[in-house]
Design an enzyme around this catalytic site. Structure first.
Site, PDB file in Angstrom:
ATOM      1  N   PRO A  92      -8.913 -29.111  32.071  1.00 24.46           N
ATOM      2  CA  PRO A  92      -8.605 -29.755  33.356  1.00 24.46           C
ATOM      3  C   PRO A  92      -9.766 -29.659  34.343  1.00 24.46           C
ATOM      4  O   PRO A  92     -10.393 -28.606  34.464  1.00 24.46           O
ATOM      5  CB  PRO A  92      -7.403 -28.975  33.872  1.00 24.46           C
ATOM      6  N   GLU A  93     -10.047 -30.769  35.005  1.00 24.65           N
ATOM      7  CA  GLU A  93     -11.082 -30.794  36.040  1.00 24.65           C
ATOM      8  C   GLU A  93     -10.406 -31.147  37.369  1.00 24.65           C
ATOM      9  O   GLU A  93      -9.181 -31.176  37.446  1.00 24.65           O
ATOM     10  CB  GLU A  93     -12.178 -31.800  35.655  1.00 24.65           C
TER      11      GLU A  93
END
Ligand SMILES: [Zn+2]
Length: 283
Positions: free
Chosen positions: A2-3
């Site tokens: 996840p960013e």
């Protein structure tokens, strides 16, 4: 992994679900994720505390609470690592095997699960003090961004992963931003022209904003196979992959470039994959 956009979407979904809820029980199944906070201190701070808000900084979640005694503010920092998840589950649903922390909120549990053990849930918030500007806020200035790039010999793709330059960008959105800005990923950061810096600055904001928009307009996965009410961030079996559809170069090696039809290429940089179009992104 996840960013910024994924963490932002998660924060937006989770925020209204936990706001106002009081922690009635703290069950830590893997104390390592709390480090450097001790189990005793973690329990002491959270038991009886009430959730007042949830924000995001870079790739971190910041849970705001009011402590039970005195009501002083408490901040809990969450990081998803590679595979971490936060979700709410009804109390009668058994937490998954890799649940690291289970917070009893009354009728529901807030579960922090991490199958690969790279995430964190801690009272130590020092990690956010080292972060660079939020790319979607006015503190992310084009001129300052350009000055920072001028000081770096690193390839621009690798430099973009530096969280002190700009917060929240990882392997996916660095490739995507460079494609949008038509910049070769191996170009040394300090060699970017003023025009390229401006294009990259705009592209970063655009790819992140679009990803948040996309994630906010599609339902996150509610894993129907387990129980209603299970809130997931991540892919449930059989659901379409909205995120992947939107990506133009990431993980698309050998497939046609959406702009020129040439083939997307994969290279290794600092041990990680970079995806780009050699034709659109030539110097
Ligand atoms: Zn192309």
């Amino acid at each position: 992994m996840p960013e910024l956009p994924e963490v932002e979407v998660l924060a937006r979904h989770l925020r209204p679900l936990i706001r106002g809820k009081t922690i009635r029980g703290v069950n830590v199944r893997r104390a390592k994720v709390l480090a450097p906070t001790s189990l005793r201190k973690f329990r002491q701070a959270l038991l009886g505390a009430k959730f007042t808000g949830l924000t995001r900084r870079g790739k971190y979640l910041l849970f705001q609470l009011h402590a039970k005694t005195g009501g002083e503010p408490v901040t809990l920092l969450g990081h998803l690592g590679m595979t971490g998840r936060f979700f709410l589950a009804r109390k009668n649903v058994r937490p998954p095997r890799h649940a690291a922390v289970v917070l009893d909120l009354g009728g529901e549990n807030l579960i922090y699960e991490d199958t690969r053990y790279f995430g964190r849930l801690t009272l130590d918030t020092s990690a956010v003090t080292r972060l660079g500007p939020e790319p979607l806020e006015s503190v992310f200035e084009k001129s300052a961004f350009g000055r920072s790039l001028k000081q770096s010999r690193q390839a621009i793709k690798i430099k973009l992963l530096d969280q002190t330059l700009v917060a929240g960008i990882g392997n996916i959105y660095s490739s995507e931003a460079l494609f949008r800005a038509r910049i070769p990923p191996r170009l040394p950061a300090r060699r970017l022209t003023v025009l390229q810096v401006a294009r990259l600055w705009r592209a970063i904001r655009k790819v992140l904003a679009e990803a948040i928009e996309g994630g906010s307009t599609v339902p996150l996965n509610f894993d129907g196979s387990r129980s209603n009410g299970l809130f997931y961030f991540g892919q449930a079996a059989g659901t379409p992959d909205y995120y992947e559809e939107r990506l133009r170069v990431y993980d698309r090696a050998g497939r046609p470039c959406p702009d020129c039809g040439g083939l997307i290429k994969r290279i290794r940089q600092a041990g990680r994959s970079t995806f780009y179009c050699p034709c659109c992104q030539s110097a």
